[in-house]
Design a protein around this motif. Structure first.
Motif, PDB file in Angstrom:
ATOM      1  N   TYR A 294       8.458  -3.048 -28.459  1.00 40.42           N
ATOM      2  CA  TYR A 294       7.507  -3.882 -27.706  1.00 40.42           C
ATOM      3  C   TYR A 294       6.995  -3.145 -26.465  1.00 40.42           C
ATOM      4  O   TYR A 294       5.782  -3.131 -26.191  1.00 40.42           O
ATOM      5  N   ASN A 295       7.902  -2.520 -25.724  1.00 37.95           N
ATOM      6  CA  ASN A 295       7.504  -1.770 -24.531  1.00 37.95           C
ATOM      7  C   ASN A 295       6.552  -0.635 -24.892  1.00 37.95           C
ATOM      8  O   ASN A 295       5.561  -0.384 -24.195  1.00 37.95           O
ATOM      9  N   PHE A 296       6.858   0.048 -25.981  1.00 33.85           N
ATOM     10  CA  PHE A 296       6.041   1.155 -26.465  1.00 33.85           C
ATOM     11  C   PHE A 296       4.635   0.676 -26.839  1.00 33.85           C
ATOM     12  O   PHE A 296       3.625   1.245 -26.411  1.00 33.85           O
ATOM     13  N   ILE A 297       4.571  -0.410 -27.609  1.00 33.21           N
ATOM     14  CA  ILE A 297       3.281  -0.961 -28.046  1.00 33.21           C
ATOM     15  C   ILE A 297       2.475  -1.460 -26.845  1.00 33.21           C
ATOM     16  O   ILE A 297       1.273  -1.200 -26.724  1.00 33.21           O
ATOM     17  N   PHE A 305       0.734   4.543 -21.777  1.00 35.95           N
ATOM     18  CA  PHE A 305       1.742   5.340 -22.466  1.00 35.95           C
ATOM     19  C   PHE A 305       1.542   6.819 -22.169  1.00 35.95           C
ATOM     20  O   PHE A 305       0.428   7.335 -22.232  1.00 35.95           O
ATOM     21  N   ASN A 306       2.640   7.491 -21.855  1.00 31.64           N
ATOM     22  CA  ASN A 306       2.620   8.930 -21.598  1.00 31.64           C
ATOM     23  C   ASN A 306       3.742   9.562 -22.410  1.00 31.64           C
ATOM     24  O   ASN A 306       4.909   9.213 -22.234  1.00 31.64           O
ATOM     25  N   ILE A 307       3.374  10.483 -23.303  1.00 28.25           N
ATOM     26  CA  ILE A 307       4.356  11.039 -24.232  1.00 28.25           C
ATOM     27  C   ILE A 307       5.505  11.748 -23.517  1.00 28.25           C
ATOM     28  O   ILE A 307       6.632  11.787 -24.011  1.00 28.25           O
ATOM     29  N   ILE A 308       5.238  12.289 -22.335  1.00 26.39           N
ATOM     30  CA  ILE A 308       6.303  12.976 -21.598  1.00 26.39           C
ATOM     31  C   ILE A 308       7.212  11.956 -20.902  1.00 26.39           C
ATOM     32  O   ILE A 308       8.433  11.975 -21.055  1.00 26.39           O
ATOM     33  N   LYS A 309       6.592  11.051 -20.155  1.00 26.08           N
ATOM     34  CA  LYS A 309       7.388  10.046 -19.434  1.00 26.08           C
ATOM     35  C   LYS A 309       8.106   9.090 -20.379  1.00 26.08           C
ATOM     36  O   LYS A 309       9.207   8.620 -20.097  1.00 26.08           O
ATOM     37  N   ASP A 310       7.463   8.783 -21.502  1.00 24.09           N
ATOM     38  CA  ASP A 310       8.006   7.758 -22.400  1.00 24.09           C
ATOM     39  C   ASP A 310       8.633   8.344 -23.669  1.00 24.09           C
ATOM     40  O   ASP A 310       8.848   7.625 -24.636  1.00 24.09           O
ATOM     41  N   PHE A 311       8.942   9.631 -23.634  1.00 27.52           N
ATOM     42  CA  PHE A 311       9.488  10.261 -24.843  1.00 27.52           C
ATOM     43  C   PHE A 311      10.837   9.673 -25.235  1.00 27.52           C
ATOM     44  O   PHE A 311      11.145   9.538 -26.412  1.00 27.52           O
ATOM     45  N   VAL A 312      11.643   9.320 -24.242  1.00 27.00           N
ATOM     46  CA  VAL A 312      12.964   8.745 -24.544  1.00 27.00           C
ATOM     47  C   VAL A 312      12.812   7.447 -25.337  1.00 27.00           C
ATOM     48  O   VAL A 312      13.564   7.185 -26.275  1.00 27.00           O
ATOM     49  N   GLU A 313      11.811   6.640 -24.967  1.00 27.17           N
ATOM     50  CA  GLU A 313      11.547   5.381 -25.686  1.00 27.17           C
ATOM     51  C   GLU A 313      11.181   5.674 -27.145  1.00 27.17           C
ATOM     52  O   GLU A 313      11.693   5.050 -28.075  1.00 27.17           O
ATOM     53  N   VAL A 314      10.286   6.659 -27.335  1.00 28.86           N
ATOM     54  CA  VAL A 314       9.879   7.035 -28.687  1.00 28.86           C
ATOM     55  C   VAL A 314      11.067   7.568 -29.473  1.00 28.86           C
ATOM     56  O   VAL A 314      11.228   7.270 -30.661  1.00 28.86           O
TER      57      VAL A 314
END
Length: 343
Positions: A294-297, A305-314
């Motif tokens: 949900y947070n990712f979407i 969304f930032n692939i570097i900042k949010d990579f852990v979520e992914v």
């Protein structure tokens, strides 16, 4: 114990089947639609590896309901209908099946009143427990604030010449939704679209149907809740009502998939029938990863969304899906997931 199950979709049908076999329970179902119009709104895709066990639990063989056994799914991540930017996903158990027929067979012989949405006060007077399995509408539970949902539209269609011989998805920008083509066999298919921004649905649907002419058999529309269980609390009204299935957020938002999660939720309810606190705890634990999704979407839709900042979520989502390939019925590939995040 007298139980009322309101809403006979995936979760409600499974509950009626399982609870009707308990000797210390009297259960009655209520469905607002007339029996002749009772429908199962969604694309009818599920994973054979998982659903066959739940069907068996109900005394049914899922093989008798399968319409198409998928081999490969094409996911178009380009800009238009003629895009060549495709991801090919190998399938391992994803099928389309006659969902409505399975529901009808699950509830056969159970006590259901059709064409009736009872008043809550009347239910509270007659029943010890009210199960809200009304899906998105959540009729008998406290209304949610600041929830996320996606409007969807779907057609059942018939082709003389099918456009694809397997599953096809068109992903919309920023993960705001997707268009789907799910084959149902013999030239039939479900085509549909859901888009949080509401921009792509009609545009892409019109261009697709113009390019691939078809006969429209049926049209349905409904919103899909993608708010996770952790954000759908409370699951009860503090009195006699408790939620099961999509009414408490059991939709896997990345795929818009609710058939298996809602069935899992219904089984958790059956197992913890006499312990509501344990049921709630197990739902929150079982669907914990849905909060990450949900947070990712939500970040993707809001363009935060930032692939570097949010990579852990992914990475958390990837590890969950990779370890559950049999449950999702497809091979999970990190490169494909990264491609999706860059849409």
């Amino acid at each position: 114990m007298k139980i009322a199950v309101v809403g006979i979709g995936v979760a409600g049908a499974y509950l009626m089947n399982q609870l009707s076999d308990l000797h210390d329970v009297h259960v009655r179902g209520f469905e607002r639609m007339p029996e002749r119009d009772h429908d199962a709104v969604c694309a009818w895709a599920t994973c054979d590896n998982v659903m066959k066990d739940y069907a068996k639990q109900c005394g049914l063989n899922l093989e008798n309901y399968i319409l198409h056994d998928g081999k490969k799914m094409r996911v178009d991540v380009g800009d238009g209908l003629n895009s060549s930017k495709n991801i090919e996903i190998n399938l391992k158990g994803m099928v389309s099946y006659d969902k409505l027929k399975l529901i009808q067979d699950m509830i056969k012989g159970t006590d259901i009143v059709f064409e009736k949405a009872p008043n809550k006060a009347d239910l509270e007077e007659e029943y010890d427990l009210i199960v809200d399995s009304t899906g998105f509408h959540r009729h008998y539970l406290p209304k949610l604030k600041n929830e996320l949902w996606i409007p969807c539209i779907q057609y059942k269609v018939k082709y003389d010449n099918i456009p694809f011989d397997d599953f096809y998805l068109k992903a919309f920008p920023a993960l705001s939704g997707y268009f789907w083509y799910f084959p149902l066999g013999n030239g039939y298919a479900h085509i549909g679209s859901g888009d949080f921004q509401r921009k792509q649905t009609h545009l892409f649907m019109e261009s697709f149907m113009k390019k691939y002419p078809c006969q429209i058999i049926k049209k349905v529309g409904r919103p899909v809740r993608i708010t996770p269980p952790s954000h759908c609390l409370p699951f009860t009204d503090g009195k006699k009502t408790i939620g099961v299935g999509e009414s408490i957020g059991t939709v896997y938002a990345l795929l818009g998939e609710g058939i298996i999660p809602s069935t899992i939720c219904a089984q958790l309810f059956v197992e913890n029938l006499h312990d509501q606190e344990k049921y709630i705890a197990e739902v929150l634990s079982t669907f914990k990863i849905y909060t990450n999704v949900y947070n990712f979407i939500k970040k993707s839709i809001n363009k935060k969304f930032n692939i570097i900042k949010d990579f852990v979520e992914v990475l958390k989502i990837y590890k969950y899906m990779k370890s559950s390939e049999d449950r999702f019925g497809m091979e999970i590939n990190m490169l494909n997931m990264l491609k999706l995040t860059k849409i």
